[in-house]
Design an enzyme around this catalytic site. Sequence first.
Site, PDB file in Angstrom:
ATOM      1  N   GLU A 433       0.834  -1.184   0.000  1.00 17.24           N
ATOM      2  CA  GLU A 433       0.000   0.000   0.000  1.00 17.24           C
ATOM      3  C   GLU A 433       0.880   1.250   0.000  1.00 17.24           C
ATOM      4  O   GLU A 433       1.718   1.424   0.879  1.00 17.24           O
ATOM      5  CB  GLU A 433      -0.878  -0.051   1.263  1.00 17.24           C
ATOM      6  CG  GLU A 433      -1.519   1.245   1.643  1.00 17.24           C
ATOM      7  CD  GLU A 433      -2.136   1.170   3.056  1.00 17.24           C
ATOM      8  OE1 GLU A 433      -2.052   0.114   3.699  1.00 17.24           O
ATOM      9  OE2 GLU A 433      -2.702   2.189   3.473  1.00 17.24           O
ATOM     10  N   ASP A 506      -0.919  -1.271   5.973  1.00 14.46           N
ATOM     11  CA  ASP A 506      -0.773  -0.759   7.335  1.00 14.46           C
ATOM     12  C   ASP A 506      -1.643  -1.558   8.292  1.00 14.46           C
ATOM     13  O   ASP A 506      -2.687  -2.073   7.916  1.00 14.46           O
ATOM     14  CB  ASP A 506      -1.216   0.711   7.394  1.00 14.46           C
ATOM     15  CG  ASP A 506      -0.268   1.620   6.622  1.00 14.46           C
ATOM     16  OD1 ASP A 506       0.843   1.161   6.316  1.00 14.46           O
ATOM     17  OD2 ASP A 506      -0.660   2.766   6.329  1.00 14.46           O
ATOM     18  N   ASP A 508      -3.800  -0.812  10.334  1.00 13.53           N
ATOM     19  CA  ASP A 508      -4.890  -0.001  10.883  1.00 13.53           C
ATOM     20  C   ASP A 508      -6.161  -0.266  10.083  1.00 13.53           C
ATOM     21  O   ASP A 508      -6.176  -1.114   9.190  1.00 13.53           O
ATOM     22  CB  ASP A 508      -4.522   1.492  10.866  1.00 13.53           C
ATOM     23  CG  ASP A 508      -4.244   1.999   9.455  1.00 13.53           C
ATOM     24  OD1 ASP A 508      -4.476   1.245   8.475  1.00 13.53           O
ATOM     25  OD2 ASP A 508      -3.781   3.146   9.313  1.00 13.53           O
ATOM     26  N   ASP A 510      -7.732   1.481   7.828  1.00 16.38           N
ATOM     27  CA  ASP A 510      -7.582   1.727   6.393  1.00 16.38           C
ATOM     28  C   ASP A 510      -6.847   0.587   5.707  1.00 16.38           C
ATOM     29  O   ASP A 510      -7.222   0.148   4.627  1.00 16.38           O
ATOM     30  CB  ASP A 510      -6.780   3.016   6.161  1.00 16.38           C
ATOM     31  CG  ASP A 510      -7.701   4.202   5.964  1.00 16.38           C
ATOM     32  OD1 ASP A 510      -8.936   4.003   6.105  1.00 16.38           O
ATOM     33  OD2 ASP A 510      -7.191   5.297   5.686  1.00 16.38           O
TER      34      ASP A 510
END
Length: 645
Positions: A433, A506, A508, A510
């Site tokens: 990403e 990541d 998280d 997102d």
Amino acid sequence: MGNEEVQYGADQIQILEGLEAVRKRPGMYIGTTASRGLHHLVYEIVDNSVDEALAGFCNHIEVTINEDNTIIVKDNGRGIPVDVNHKSGLTGVEVVFTILHAGGKFGGGGYKVSGGLHGVGASVVNALSEWLEVQVTRDGKIFQQRYERGKVCYPLKEVGKAPENETGTRVYFKPDALIFKETTVYDYNILKQRLREMAFLTKGLKITLTDLRVEEGEEPVTQTFHYEGGIKEFVEYLNKSKTSLYDEIMYFEGNKNNVQVEVSLQHNDSYTESIYTFVNNINTPEGGTHLEGFKAALTKTFNDYARANKMLKDSEDNLTGEDIREGLTAIISVKIEDPQFEGQTKQKLGNSEARGAVAGIVGEQLTYFLEQNPNVAKQILEKAILAQRARDAARKARDLTRRKSALDGLGLPGKLADCSDKDPKNCEIFIVEGDSAGGSAKTARSRATQAILPLRGKILNVEKARVDKIYANNEIKAMITAFGTGIHDDFDISKLRYNKIIIMTDADVDGAHIATLMLTFLYRFMPELIKEGHVYLAQPPLYKLEKNKKIWYAYSDEELNQILMDVGRDQNNKIQRYKGLGEMDPEQLWETTMDPERRVLLRVTIDEESESDIDVTFTTLMGDKVEPRRDFIEKNAKFVKNLDI
Ligand code: TTJ
């Protein structure tokens, strides 16, 4: 329990040899002795009660997981016959539980299940149980027999009087830990999934599942599945987190060529088709003749209707089946006396009479339905015509890229940092990403075997885009060309350029969303990659803890707490929370997430027995209704299992 001696004659010896064979090679009878086989025992017993329900004599089945992982299956059918069968000299009960393949012979005229690993019978469950007790309630009495590892402990005996008008069968068993070496612990959700499916497929049948393995003082977990609408409610369930194109759910049923057919369908506003097919309540993931008949009738009926109602001009091409099935959710359920299963995994129906039966019934009843519901017909056809246009555009774009890549040689995407080793067996590709994390990954990687493909931002949600847009999307094009396999009809797994496809996002919300978008794309366009175990999720750490020049990484809050307990909580602790991959320098990224010697990868798997459930999972997460999505995120990691260290 009593220890009455049982007479051993030649017949008994033969029976024991039969069940001994099951214990010697359990895999031959239930496929595997891992968790799946353990759960299969329950389905095998429940199948008998479902047959009694199909014959019209039973409307409630109760399944209980006891505290010690023993199982009780109880129905309110007529009860297995207790009288002695003159040919075998055994009671009906004993025949069912001790003679191989005899389970189905007492179905009372219902359709018999005999495909794949299903329908192998109660005797197999008996053979693989440390002990099994059956109680039959009929003729005002309760009868009982017990077996241990398949061996009769005492002849069927009366153990009490039955309450007035009560009949039924109750089976209580303990899977043998000597056979199920991996685990003897039942998973509530696995049983729930299959029992719910069985209830959908048998309208009116009530199935209750109860889990008694709860903390003291807590209420048992219990759920009841009961669908008067049968597969019509199944379609409603599958579409519940989507936006349906029209309110009606179509339902067609009938009998033709000795095939009993039930079909239910409804379109939603997405672009993917989800059709689930069953034969005698068994899922046929590879389709077969019933599916072919359905598709043929659907295509023909809609094209005929479109021409007759001037929605297609004489000069225009017919709509393709794919156009008409865009956004379609459907269940096809057929019951056949003697199903033939074909294909490598025996999950494809071969009986040719099913093709004509389904095509005939769907053709007739759908024609009538469209005449009665012109607004629904219009909605579906307008969507199909848009799909047709998009498909034309996509084809042109695809032809263009094909020609281009033929000219450029390999035509690998510019952003790809490929590995130098050309043997796919040794190679892996990280889909990363963001460009900055991509940069770190390129520096960190082991150049020989690790390729990096950075993707910019969120990738396209393939659940919400038509093919033309999907093929035009740069990130998707880059992935397709990098993998080398092609997609759809062109898909060829032998051309896969990397043994592992590792999604690195990541740690998280997102990142999880991007990973899910990626998985959705792979699941819809190259499901084989997931099924064959090539797809992984990287696990970057959440925290770095530094103390007295020493470094620890924690991959969860619990782990951080554990480390803090070990090293002591004081002001010397320097804790960094990684908000993204980009915050790690290349060396840290290598150590924690990429180094094959130290990293942890999650392999993404699909449980074949619950494919319809996976579908709900993906669309729930990707669909546009907010409520169900929140619900899902809490239960995540559902299709992410199997640790690969
Ligand atoms: C057969 O025809 C005569 C009347 O009873 C029919 C029968 O066998 N019914 C039946 C079997 N109902 N339930 C079962 C059954 C239930 C369980 C839980 C397990 C087994 C092996 C059979």
